[in-house]
Design a protein around this motif. Structure first.
Motif, short mmCIF file in Angstrom:
data_model
loop_
_atom_site.label_atom_id
_atom_site.label_comp_id
_atom_site.label_asym_id
_atom_site.label_seq_id
_atom_site.Cartn_x
_atom_site.Cartn_y
_atom_site.Cartn_z
N PRO A 164 -15.09 -33.63 27.62
CA PRO A 164 -13.84 -34.05 27.67
C PRO A 164 -14.33 -35.06 29.43
O PRO A 164 -13.95 -36.02 29.18
CB PRO A 164 -12.99 -32.61 28.79
CG PRO A 164 -13.10 -32.20 27.61
CD PRO A 164 -14.70 -31.61 27.78
N ASP A 165 -15.04 -34.61 29.90
CA ASP A 165 -15.67 -35.60 31.03
C ASP A 165 -16.41 -37.15 30.66
O ASP A 165 -16.43 -38.07 30.67
CB ASP A 165 -17.27 -35.35 32.19
CG ASP A 165 -16.38 -33.79 33.19
OD1 ASP A 165 -15.37 -33.91 33.47
OD2 ASP A 165 -17.31 -33.09 33.16
N THR A 186 -22.96 -41.42 27.53
CA THR A 186 -23.41 -42.71 28.12
C THR A 186 -23.70 -41.78 29.86
O THR A 186 -22.51 -40.74 29.73
CB THR A 186 -22.71 -43.85 28.52
OG1 THR A 186 -22.40 -44.87 28.30
CG2 THR A 186 -23.76 -44.69 30.20
N TYR A 187 -25.11 -41.53 30.22
CA TYR A 187 -25.36 -40.50 30.96
C TYR A 187 -25.56 -41.05 32.42
O TYR A 187 -26.28 -42.49 32.42
CB TYR A 187 -26.78 -39.98 30.56
CG TYR A 187 -26.40 -38.94 29.36
CD1 TYR A 187 -25.78 -37.63 29.91
CD2 TYR A 187 -26.83 -39.41 28.28
CE1 TYR A 187 -25.27 -37.10 28.92
CE2 TYR A 187 -26.97 -38.72 27.05
CZ TYR A 187 -26.10 -37.28 26.89
OH TYR A 187 -25.00 -36.92 26.25
N PRO A 188 -24.91 -40.89 33.38
CA PRO A 188 -25.76 -41.06 34.96
C PRO A 188 -26.75 -41.34 35.26
O PRO A 188 -27.04 -40.44 34.56
CB PRO A 188 -25.16 -40.53 36.06
CG PRO A 188 -23.60 -39.68 34.93
CD PRO A 188 -24.07 -39.73 34.07
N PRO A 228 -29.39 -33.53 35.55
CA PRO A 228 -28.21 -32.83 34.84
C PRO A 228 -27.82 -33.11 34.48
O PRO A 228 -26.60 -32.48 33.85
CB PRO A 228 -28.18 -32.48 36.88
CG PRO A 228 -28.68 -32.95 37.37
CD PRO A 228 -30.04 -33.68 37.29
N PHE A 229 -27.47 -34.58 34.68
CA PHE A 229 -25.79 -34.97 33.64
C PHE A 229 -26.04 -34.61 31.94
O PHE A 229 -25.16 -34.87 30.78
CB PHE A 229 -25.75 -36.28 34.03
CG PHE A 229 -24.53 -36.30 35.19
CD1 PHE A 229 -23.45 -35.65 35.24
CD2 PHE A 229 -25.52 -36.29 36.09
CE1 PHE A 229 -22.42 -36.25 36.65
CE2 PHE A 229 -25.29 -36.35 37.64
CZ PHE A 229 -23.45 -36.54 37.93
N ARG A 230 -27.49 -34.80 31.88
CA ARG A 230 -28.00 -34.50 30.28
C ARG A 230 -28.28 -33.22 29.91
O ARG A 230 -28.82 -32.90 28.88
CB ARG A 230 -29.22 -35.31 30.23
CG ARG A 230 -29.66 -36.76 30.03
CD ARG A 230 -30.42 -37.23 29.84
NE ARG A 230 -30.55 -38.33 29.53
CZ ARG A 230 -30.40 -39.92 29.01
NH1 ARG A 230 -29.49 -39.35 28.12
NH2 ARG A 230 -29.36 -40.98 28.28
N SER A 231 -27.76 -32.27 31.02
CA SER A 231 -28.17 -30.24 30.73
C SER A 231 -27.37 -30.90 29.24
O SER A 231 -27.37 -29.00 28.53
CB SER A 231 -27.53 -29.83 31.77
OG SER A 231 -26.40 -30.10 32.38
N GLN A 268 -17.84 -33.88 37.58
CA GLN A 268 -18.17 -33.23 36.18
C GLN A 268 -20.47 -32.57 36.77
O GLN A 268 -20.64 -32.37 36.47
CB GLN A 268 -19.27 -34.67 36.12
CG GLN A 268 -19.56 -34.98 34.80
CD GLN A 268 -19.53 -36.38 34.12
OE1 GLN A 268 -18.44 -37.36 34.98
NE2 GLN A 268 -19.96 -36.74 32.43
N ALA A 269 -20.67 -33.37 38.31
CA ALA A 269 -21.70 -33.30 38.93
C ALA A 269 -22.09 -31.12 39.07
O ALA A 269 -22.80 -31.18 38.65
CB ALA A 269 -22.10 -33.43 40.21
N ILE A 270 -20.84 -31.09 39.45
CA ILE A 270 -20.17 -29.27 39.20
C ILE A 270 -20.38 -28.42 37.48
O ILE A 270 -21.23 -27.33 37.88
CB ILE A 270 -19.39 -28.83 40.24
CG1 ILE A 270 -19.57 -29.53 41.57
CG2 ILE A 270 -19.30 -27.68 40.06
CD1 ILE A 270 -17.91 -29.64 41.77
N ARG A 271 -19.90 -29.13 36.90
CA ARG A 271 -19.52 -28.75 35.34
C ARG A 271 -21.20 -29.44 34.98
O ARG A 271 -21.44 -28.11 33.86
CB ARG A 271 -19.06 -29.23 35.25
CG ARG A 271 -17.77 -28.58 35.32
CD ARG A 271 -16.73 -29.34 34.12
NE ARG A 271 -16.34 -31.02 34.88
CZ ARG A 271 -15.57 -30.51 34.79
NH1 ARG A 271 -14.42 -29.87 35.71
NH2 ARG A 271 -14.67 -32.06 35.44
N ASN A 272 -22.03 -29.20 35.14
CA ASN A 272 -23.58 -29.88 35.31
C ASN A 272 -24.44 -28.18 34.52
O ASN A 272 -24.72 -28.52 33.25
CB ASN A 272 -24.05 -30.63 35.50
CG ASN A 272 -24.16 -32.19 35.66
OD1 ASN A 272 -23.87 -32.96 34.71
ND2 ASN A 272 -24.47 -32.87 36.96
#
Length: 436
Positions: free
Chosen positions: A122-123, A207-209, A306-309, A412-416
Protein backbone atom coordinates in the motif's frame (compact mmCIF):
# COMPACT_ATOMS: atom_id res chain seq x y z
CA UNK A 1 7.21 29.12 4.79
CA UNK A 2 9.74 27.96 2.18
CA UNK A 3 9.23 27.93 -1.59
CA UNK A 4 8.24 24.27 -1.61
CA UNK A 5 5.63 24.73 1.09
CA UNK A 6 7.66 23.46 4.04
CA UNK A 7 8.04 25.42 7.24
CA UNK A 8 11.20 25.78 9.29
CA UNK A 9 9.46 24.83 12.52
CA UNK A 10 6.99 22.03 12.48
CA UNK A 11 5.99 18.89 14.26
CA UNK A 12 4.71 15.81 12.46
CA UNK A 13 2.59 13.42 14.44
CA UNK A 14 1.17 10.05 13.45
CA UNK A 15 -0.86 8.91 16.40
CA UNK A 16 -1.39 5.44 15.01
CA UNK A 17 0.99 4.04 12.44
CA UNK A 18 -0.78 1.07 10.94
CA UNK A 19 0.87 -1.79 9.09
CA UNK A 20 3.60 -2.46 11.61
CA UNK A 21 3.38 -5.33 14.07
CA UNK A 22 3.76 -3.50 17.34
CA UNK A 23 3.32 -0.39 19.39
CA UNK A 24 5.73 2.46 19.89
CA UNK A 25 6.60 5.99 18.85
CA UNK A 26 9.10 7.81 16.72
CA UNK A 27 10.57 11.21 17.46
CA UNK A 28 12.66 13.14 14.97
CA UNK A 29 13.98 16.58 15.82
CA UNK A 30 15.34 18.93 13.17
CA UNK A 31 17.22 22.09 14.11
CA UNK A 32 18.68 24.54 11.65
CA UNK A 33 17.85 22.11 8.84
CA UNK A 34 19.86 19.38 10.53
CA UNK A 35 18.49 16.24 12.15
CA UNK A 36 19.72 16.37 15.73
CA UNK A 37 17.73 13.47 17.14
CA UNK A 38 15.97 10.38 15.78
CA UNK A 39 14.53 7.90 18.22
CA UNK A 40 12.38 4.82 17.73
CA UNK A 41 10.55 4.73 21.03
CA UNK A 42 9.19 1.43 22.30
CA UNK A 43 7.27 1.89 25.50
CA UNK A 44 5.38 -1.37 25.92
CA UNK A 45 6.15 -2.99 29.30
CA UNK A 46 8.63 -5.90 29.18
CA UNK A 47 6.99 -9.31 28.79
CA UNK A 48 9.41 -11.31 30.95
CA UNK A 49 9.44 -14.47 28.82
CA UNK A 50 12.99 -15.23 29.88
CA UNK A 51 11.90 -15.04 33.52
CA UNK A 52 8.86 -17.22 32.76
CA UNK A 53 11.17 -19.93 31.44
CA UNK A 54 13.23 -20.16 34.62
CA UNK A 55 12.23 -23.13 36.72
CA UNK A 56 10.31 -24.81 33.89
CA UNK A 57 11.26 -28.13 32.34
CA UNK A 58 13.46 -27.95 29.23
CA UNK A 59 10.82 -29.78 27.17
CA UNK A 60 8.38 -26.92 27.76
CA UNK A 61 10.62 -24.28 26.14
CA UNK A 62 9.33 -24.68 22.53
CA UNK A 63 5.69 -24.30 23.59
CA UNK A 64 6.37 -21.34 25.90
CA UNK A 65 8.57 -19.44 23.43
CA UNK A 66 6.05 -20.01 20.59
CA UNK A 67 3.78 -17.53 22.42
CA UNK A 68 6.30 -14.73 21.93
CA UNK A 69 5.06 -14.11 18.39
CA UNK A 70 1.98 -15.06 16.38
CA UNK A 71 3.74 -14.34 13.07
CA UNK A 72 7.07 -16.11 13.54
CA UNK A 73 6.57 -18.73 16.31
CA UNK A 74 8.72 -21.31 14.49
CA UNK A 75 11.81 -19.13 14.90
CA UNK A 76 11.33 -19.22 18.66
CA UNK A 77 10.36 -22.89 18.83
CA UNK A 78 13.31 -24.11 16.79
CA UNK A 79 15.82 -21.78 18.44
CA UNK A 80 14.76 -23.16 21.81
CA UNK A 81 14.71 -26.76 20.54
CA UNK A 82 18.21 -26.51 19.03
CA UNK A 83 19.60 -25.04 22.24
CA UNK A 84 18.09 -27.79 24.39
CA UNK A 85 19.33 -30.48 22.01
CA UNK A 86 22.84 -29.06 22.15
CA UNK A 87 22.67 -28.98 25.95
CA UNK A 88 21.63 -32.65 25.91
CA UNK A 89 24.34 -33.58 23.41
CA UNK A 90 21.88 -34.53 20.65
CA UNK A 91 21.78 -33.49 17.00
CA UNK A 92 18.64 -33.76 14.86
CA UNK A 93 19.41 -34.50 11.24
CA UNK A 94 18.07 -36.26 8.16
CA UNK A 95 14.36 -36.29 7.50
CA UNK A 96 13.48 -34.62 10.81
CA UNK A 97 15.75 -31.71 9.89
CA UNK A 98 14.02 -31.60 6.48
CA UNK A 99 10.64 -31.33 8.20
CA UNK A 100 11.97 -28.45 10.28
CA UNK A 101 13.06 -26.72 7.09
CA UNK A 102 9.64 -27.36 5.59
CA UNK A 103 7.70 -25.82 8.47
CA UNK A 104 10.10 -22.87 8.31
CA UNK A 105 9.19 -22.52 4.60
CA UNK A 106 5.58 -22.19 5.74
CA UNK A 107 6.51 -19.44 8.20
CA UNK A 108 8.52 -17.51 5.60
CA UNK A 109 5.69 -17.79 3.04
CA UNK A 110 2.95 -16.59 5.40
CA UNK A 111 5.09 -13.84 6.94
CA UNK A 112 6.57 -12.50 3.70
CA UNK A 113 3.16 -12.59 1.95
CA UNK A 114 1.61 -10.68 4.85
CA UNK A 115 4.33 -8.04 4.72
CA UNK A 116 4.51 -7.66 0.95
CA UNK A 117 0.81 -7.40 0.18
CA UNK A 118 -0.89 -6.21 3.36
CA UNK A 119 1.73 -4.06 5.08
CA UNK A 120 4.17 -2.63 2.53
CA UNK A 121 2.64 -2.65 -0.96
CA UNK A 122 0.00 0.00 0.00
CA UNK A 123 2.91 2.43 0.60
CA UNK A 124 4.11 2.11 -2.98
CA UNK A 125 0.64 2.24 -4.54
CA UNK A 126 -0.50 5.20 -2.44
CA UNK A 127 -3.09 3.64 -0.16
CA UNK A 128 -3.58 3.84 3.58
CA UNK A 129 -4.08 0.10 3.86
CA UNK A 130 -4.76 -3.12 1.96
CA UNK A 131 -8.52 -2.68 2.29
CA UNK A 132 -8.35 0.63 0.44
CA UNK A 133 -5.95 -0.92 -2.07
CA UNK A 134 -8.37 -3.78 -2.77
CA UNK A 135 -10.86 -1.51 -4.51
CA UNK A 136 -8.49 -1.00 -7.46
CA UNK A 137 -6.06 -3.89 -6.96
CA UNK A 138 -8.40 -6.70 -6.03
CA UNK A 139 -6.33 -9.38 -7.78
CA UNK A 140 -3.12 -8.41 -5.95
CA UNK A 141 -4.83 -8.49 -2.55
CA UNK A 142 -6.47 -11.83 -3.35
CA UNK A 143 -3.10 -13.25 -4.43
CA UNK A 144 -1.48 -12.09 -1.19
CA UNK A 145 -4.22 -13.63 0.93
CA UNK A 146 -3.97 -16.95 -0.90
CA UNK A 147 -0.18 -17.00 -0.53
CA UNK A 148 -0.51 -16.38 3.19
CA UNK A 149 -3.08 -19.13 3.46
CA UNK A 150 -0.69 -21.58 1.77
CA UNK A 151 2.00 -20.74 4.30
CA UNK A 152 -0.54 -21.30 7.05
CA UNK A 153 -1.46 -24.69 5.54
CA UNK A 154 2.16 -25.85 5.78
CA UNK A 155 2.29 -24.64 9.38
CA UNK A 156 -0.94 -26.50 10.22
CA UNK A 157 0.03 -29.82 8.64
CA UNK A 158 3.43 -29.86 10.36
CA UNK A 159 2.74 -27.82 13.46
CA UNK A 160 -0.81 -28.81 14.35
CA UNK A 161 -2.11 -25.27 13.84
CA UNK A 162 -0.90 -22.16 12.02
CA UNK A 163 -0.63 -19.82 15.02
CA UNK A 164 1.48 -20.91 17.99
CA UNK A 165 2.00 -24.48 16.66
CA UNK A 166 1.78 -27.30 19.18
CA UNK A 167 3.47 -30.18 17.33
CA UNK A 168 7.10 -28.97 17.52
CA UNK A 169 9.16 -30.45 20.35
CA UNK A 170 12.74 -30.87 21.51
CA UNK A 171 14.18 -33.63 19.31
CA UNK A 172 11.71 -33.24 16.44
CA UNK A 173 7.91 -33.48 16.35
CA UNK A 174 5.18 -35.16 18.40
CA UNK A 175 3.73 -36.48 15.17
CA UNK A 176 5.14 -36.50 11.63
CA UNK A 177 2.95 -36.14 8.55
CA UNK A 178 2.32 -38.96 6.12
CA UNK A 179 3.74 -38.72 2.61
CA UNK A 180 0.17 -38.41 1.33
CA UNK A 181 -0.53 -35.43 3.58
CA UNK A 182 2.53 -33.60 2.24
CA UNK A 183 1.84 -34.57 -1.38
CA UNK A 184 -1.59 -32.97 -1.09
CA UNK A 185 0.14 -29.64 -0.47
CA UNK A 186 2.03 -29.67 -3.77
CA UNK A 187 -0.64 -28.18 -6.08
CA UNK A 188 -1.02 -25.14 -3.84
CA UNK A 189 2.76 -24.77 -3.46
CA UNK A 190 3.16 -24.94 -7.24
CA UNK A 191 0.55 -22.20 -7.57
CA UNK A 192 2.41 -20.21 -4.90
CA UNK A 193 5.62 -20.53 -6.90
CA UNK A 194 3.94 -19.03 -9.99
CA UNK A 195 2.36 -16.33 -7.83
CA UNK A 196 5.78 -15.45 -6.39
CA UNK A 197 7.11 -14.80 -9.90
CA UNK A 198 4.02 -12.73 -10.66
CA UNK A 199 4.68 -10.80 -7.45
CA UNK A 200 8.22 -10.00 -8.58
CA UNK A 201 6.88 -8.77 -11.91
CA UNK A 202 4.42 -6.52 -10.09
CA UNK A 203 7.11 -5.15 -7.77
CA UNK A 204 9.38 -4.43 -10.73
CA UNK A 205 6.88 -1.80 -11.91
CA UNK A 206 7.07 0.22 -8.67
CA UNK A 207 9.11 3.38 -8.11
CA UNK A 208 11.69 3.15 -5.30
CA UNK A 209 13.40 6.03 -3.52
CA UNK A 210 17.11 6.30 -4.31
CA UNK A 211 18.50 5.38 -0.89
CA UNK A 212 21.52 3.10 -1.16
CA UNK A 213 23.16 2.69 2.25
CA UNK A 214 26.26 0.99 3.62
CA UNK A 215 25.37 -1.59 6.28
CA UNK A 216 27.17 -4.27 8.19
CA UNK A 217 24.97 -7.24 7.34
CA UNK A 218 24.87 -10.17 9.78
CA UNK A 219 23.25 -13.51 8.98
CA UNK A 220 23.66 -17.23 9.43
CA UNK A 221 25.90 -18.85 6.84
CA UNK A 222 25.90 -22.52 5.87
CA UNK A 223 28.27 -24.18 3.37
CA UNK A 224 25.52 -26.19 1.67
CA UNK A 225 22.35 -24.10 1.75
CA UNK A 226 20.69 -20.69 2.11
CA UNK A 227 21.01 -20.80 5.87
CA UNK A 228 17.83 -20.86 7.93
CA UNK A 229 18.15 -23.52 10.62
CA UNK A 230 21.81 -23.28 11.64
CA UNK A 231 25.31 -22.23 10.61
CA UNK A 232 27.95 -19.70 11.60
CA UNK A 233 27.29 -16.01 12.09
CA UNK A 234 28.99 -14.02 9.34
CA UNK A 235 29.03 -10.42 8.16
CA UNK A 236 30.21 -8.53 5.09
CA UNK A 237 32.89 -6.88 7.27
CA UNK A 238 34.75 -9.96 8.46
CA UNK A 239 32.70 -11.35 11.33
CA UNK A 240 32.81 -15.16 11.24
CA UNK A 241 31.94 -16.85 14.52
CA UNK A 242 30.10 -19.87 15.92
CA UNK A 243 26.75 -18.92 17.46
CA UNK A 244 27.98 -19.61 20.99
CA UNK A 245 30.34 -16.61 20.67
CA UNK A 246 27.44 -14.19 20.07
CA UNK A 247 27.76 -12.49 23.45
CA UNK A 248 31.50 -11.97 22.93
CA UNK A 249 30.83 -9.85 19.84
CA UNK A 250 27.39 -8.33 20.35
CA UNK A 251 26.24 -6.11 23.19
CA UNK A 252 22.69 -5.38 24.27
CA UNK A 253 22.16 -1.86 25.58
CA UNK A 254 19.36 -0.33 27.58
CA UNK A 255 18.34 3.05 26.18
CA UNK A 256 16.06 5.47 27.94
CA UNK A 257 13.50 5.72 25.14
CA UNK A 258 12.87 1.99 24.66
CA UNK A 259 11.84 -0.94 26.81
CA UNK A 260 13.44 -3.18 24.18
CA UNK A 261 17.18 -3.67 24.37
CA UNK A 262 19.27 -2.31 21.49
CA UNK A 263 21.86 -4.74 20.14
CA UNK A 264 25.12 -3.44 18.66
CA UNK A 265 28.34 -5.01 17.44
CA UNK A 266 30.96 -4.46 20.11
CA UNK A 267 33.16 -1.43 19.22
CA UNK A 268 31.41 -1.15 15.82
CA UNK A 269 27.80 -0.16 16.41
CA UNK A 270 24.68 -0.74 14.32
CA UNK A 271 24.21 -3.73 12.06
CA UNK A 272 21.37 -5.14 9.99
CA UNK A 273 19.77 -8.59 10.09
CA UNK A 274 16.97 -9.98 7.92
CA UNK A 275 16.26 -10.42 4.22
CA UNK A 276 18.80 -7.88 2.91
CA UNK A 277 21.55 -9.42 5.06
CA UNK A 278 20.77 -12.99 3.98
CA UNK A 279 20.42 -11.98 0.34
CA UNK A 280 23.69 -10.07 0.13
CA UNK A 281 25.66 -12.68 2.07
CA UNK A 282 24.22 -15.88 0.57
CA UNK A 283 22.79 -14.98 -2.84
CA UNK A 284 24.52 -17.89 -4.59
CA UNK A 285 22.73 -20.39 -2.34
CA UNK A 286 19.22 -19.39 -3.31
CA UNK A 287 17.45 -22.00 -5.42
CA UNK A 288 18.22 -21.82 -9.15
CA UNK A 289 14.75 -20.45 -9.90
CA UNK A 290 14.94 -17.76 -7.22
CA UNK A 291 18.40 -16.69 -8.34
CA UNK A 292 17.37 -16.42 -11.98
CA UNK A 293 14.22 -14.48 -11.13
CA UNK A 294 16.19 -12.14 -8.87
CA UNK A 295 18.48 -11.21 -11.75
CA UNK A 296 15.82 -11.01 -14.46
CA UNK A 297 12.91 -9.34 -12.67
CA UNK A 298 14.17 -8.67 -9.13
CA UNK A 299 16.74 -6.40 -7.53
CA UNK A 300 19.78 -8.15 -9.08
CA UNK A 301 22.63 -9.93 -7.32
CA UNK A 302 23.09 -7.25 -4.68
CA UNK A 303 20.66 -4.92 -2.95
CA UNK A 304 21.61 -2.15 -0.50
CA UNK A 305 18.45 -0.06 -0.75
CA UNK A 306 16.14 -0.89 2.19
CA UNK A 307 13.12 0.33 0.21
CA UNK A 308 13.78 -2.56 -2.19
CA UNK A 309 13.61 -5.09 0.65
CA UNK A 310 10.06 -5.81 -0.53
CA UNK A 311 11.60 -7.27 -3.71
CA UNK A 312 14.10 -9.32 -1.71
CA UNK A 313 11.25 -10.76 0.37
CA UNK A 314 9.51 -11.77 -2.88
CA UNK A 315 12.69 -13.56 -4.00
CA UNK A 316 12.78 -15.40 -0.67
CA UNK A 317 9.09 -16.21 -1.13
CA UNK A 318 9.97 -17.96 -4.39
CA UNK A 319 12.95 -19.66 -2.72
CA UNK A 320 10.70 -21.00 0.07
CA UNK A 321 8.23 -22.40 -2.48
CA UNK A 322 11.00 -24.09 -4.47
CA UNK A 323 12.60 -25.53 -1.35
CA UNK A 324 9.25 -26.68 0.03
CA UNK A 325 8.50 -28.61 -3.17
CA UNK A 326 11.97 -30.22 -3.11
CA UNK A 327 11.56 -31.29 0.52
CA UNK A 328 8.14 -32.82 -0.15
CA UNK A 329 9.43 -34.73 -3.18
CA UNK A 330 12.20 -36.43 -1.19
CA UNK A 331 10.18 -37.05 1.98
CA UNK A 332 10.21 -40.52 3.47
CA UNK A 333 8.32 -40.96 6.70
CA UNK A 334 10.78 -41.52 9.61
CA UNK A 335 10.45 -44.51 11.91
CA UNK A 336 10.25 -42.26 14.96
CA UNK A 337 9.00 -38.63 15.12
CA UNK A 338 11.69 -37.37 17.46
CA UNK A 339 15.15 -38.08 18.85
CA UNK A 340 15.20 -38.96 22.53
CA UNK A 341 17.00 -36.50 24.80
CA UNK A 342 18.32 -36.91 28.31
CA UNK A 343 19.00 -33.74 30.28
CA UNK A 344 22.33 -32.98 31.93
CA UNK A 345 23.83 -29.85 33.50
CA UNK A 346 24.86 -27.81 30.47
CA UNK A 347 24.47 -24.63 28.44
CA UNK A 348 22.97 -24.81 24.95
CA UNK A 349 22.70 -22.33 22.09
CA UNK A 350 20.31 -22.02 19.16
CA UNK A 351 20.04 -19.51 16.32
CA UNK A 352 17.76 -19.58 13.28
CA UNK A 353 16.72 -17.12 10.58
CA UNK A 354 13.30 -15.73 11.42
CA UNK A 355 11.67 -13.90 8.49
CA UNK A 356 13.05 -10.66 9.97
CA UNK A 357 16.54 -11.98 10.82
CA UNK A 358 18.56 -13.99 13.29
CA UNK A 359 16.81 -15.06 16.50
CA UNK A 360 19.41 -16.11 19.09
CA UNK A 361 18.80 -18.32 22.16
CA UNK A 362 20.92 -19.41 25.14
CA UNK A 363 19.71 -21.66 27.99
CA UNK A 364 21.33 -23.20 31.05
CA UNK A 365 19.69 -26.36 32.38
CA UNK A 366 20.55 -28.58 35.33
CA UNK A 367 20.72 -32.33 35.83
CA UNK A 368 16.94 -32.91 35.75
CA UNK A 369 16.29 -30.52 32.85
CA UNK A 370 15.11 -27.55 34.90
CA UNK A 371 15.85 -24.29 33.09
CA UNK A 372 18.02 -22.10 35.32
CA UNK A 373 18.37 -19.11 33.01
CA UNK A 374 17.45 -18.07 29.49
CA UNK A 375 18.44 -15.32 27.05
CA UNK A 376 16.62 -14.60 23.79
CA UNK A 377 17.71 -11.89 21.33
CA UNK A 378 14.99 -11.32 18.69
CA UNK A 379 15.72 -9.78 15.28
CA UNK A 380 13.82 -6.53 15.73
CA UNK A 381 15.93 -5.51 18.74
CA UNK A 382 19.00 -6.01 16.56
CA UNK A 383 17.66 -3.74 13.81
CA UNK A 384 16.54 -0.82 15.96
CA UNK A 385 19.83 1.08 15.65
CA UNK A 386 19.76 0.70 11.86
CA UNK A 387 16.13 1.87 11.73
CA UNK A 388 17.06 5.03 13.62
CA UNK A 389 20.14 5.56 11.43
CA UNK A 390 18.00 5.19 8.28
CA UNK A 391 15.48 7.72 9.55
CA UNK A 392 18.19 10.20 10.44
CA UNK A 393 19.78 9.88 6.99
CA UNK A 394 16.50 9.80 5.06
CA UNK A 395 15.14 12.93 6.74
CA UNK A 396 18.48 14.68 6.20
CA UNK A 397 18.29 13.90 2.48
CA UNK A 398 14.63 14.86 2.13
CA UNK A 399 14.13 17.99 4.21
CA UNK A 400 12.75 19.64 1.09
CA UNK A 401 9.63 17.45 1.23
CA UNK A 402 6.47 18.87 2.68
CA UNK A 403 5.23 17.58 6.00
CA UNK A 404 2.74 15.11 4.59
CA UNK A 405 5.15 13.51 2.13
CA UNK A 406 8.01 13.33 4.63
CA UNK A 407 5.76 11.71 7.20
CA UNK A 408 4.60 9.13 4.68
CA UNK A 409 8.17 8.29 3.66
CA UNK A 410 9.34 8.03 7.26
CA UNK A 411 6.62 5.51 8.00
CA UNK A 412 7.60 3.60 4.89
CA UNK A 413 11.27 3.62 5.96
CA UNK A 414 10.24 1.90 9.19
CA UNK A 415 8.15 -0.66 7.36
CA UNK A 416 11.19 -1.54 5.22
CA UNK A 417 12.30 -3.59 8.24
CA UNK A 418 8.89 -5.20 8.84
CA UNK A 419 9.55 -4.66 12.56
CA UNK A 420 8.00 -7.44 14.60
CA UNK A 421 7.35 -5.40 17.71
CA UNK A 422 3.89 -6.91 18.06
CA UNK A 423 5.43 -9.11 20.73
CA UNK A 424 5.39 -6.02 22.91
CA UNK A 425 3.70 -3.21 20.97
CA UNK A 426 0.58 -2.42 18.96
CA UNK A 427 1.07 0.97 17.32
CA UNK A 428 3.79 3.44 16.52
CA UNK A 429 3.53 7.23 16.80
CA UNK A 430 5.75 9.51 14.72
CA UNK A 431 6.66 13.00 15.96
CA UNK A 432 8.98 15.13 13.84
CA UNK A 433 9.95 18.49 15.30
CA UNK A 434 11.69 21.11 13.20
CA UNK A 435 13.48 24.08 14.79
CA UNK A 436 15.33 26.71 12.85
Amino acid sequence: MSKNGTTQNRTLRVGLLARVEGEGALHVRVKNNRVVDAKLKIFEPPRFFEALLRGRNYLEAPDITARICGICPIAYQLGASHAMEEACGVRVDGVLRDLRQLIYCGEWIESHALHIFMLHLPDFLGYDDAIGMAAEHKDAVAMGLRLKKIGNMLMSVLGGREVHPINVRVGGFYRVPTATELAELKPELEWARSASIETLELLKTLTYPDFEQEYEYVALSHPDEYAVLDGRLRSNRGLDIPIYEFKSHFVEEHVKHSTSLHAVLRDRGAYMVGPLARYNLSFDQLTDGAREAAIEIGPGRECNNPFRSIQVRAVELLHACDLGLQLIDRYKEPTHPFVETTPRPAVGFGCTEAPRGICWHRYRIDYDGTIRDATIVPPTSQNQKSIEADLREFVTQHLHLNTEDLTWKCEQAIRNYDPCISCSCHFLRLDLERDE
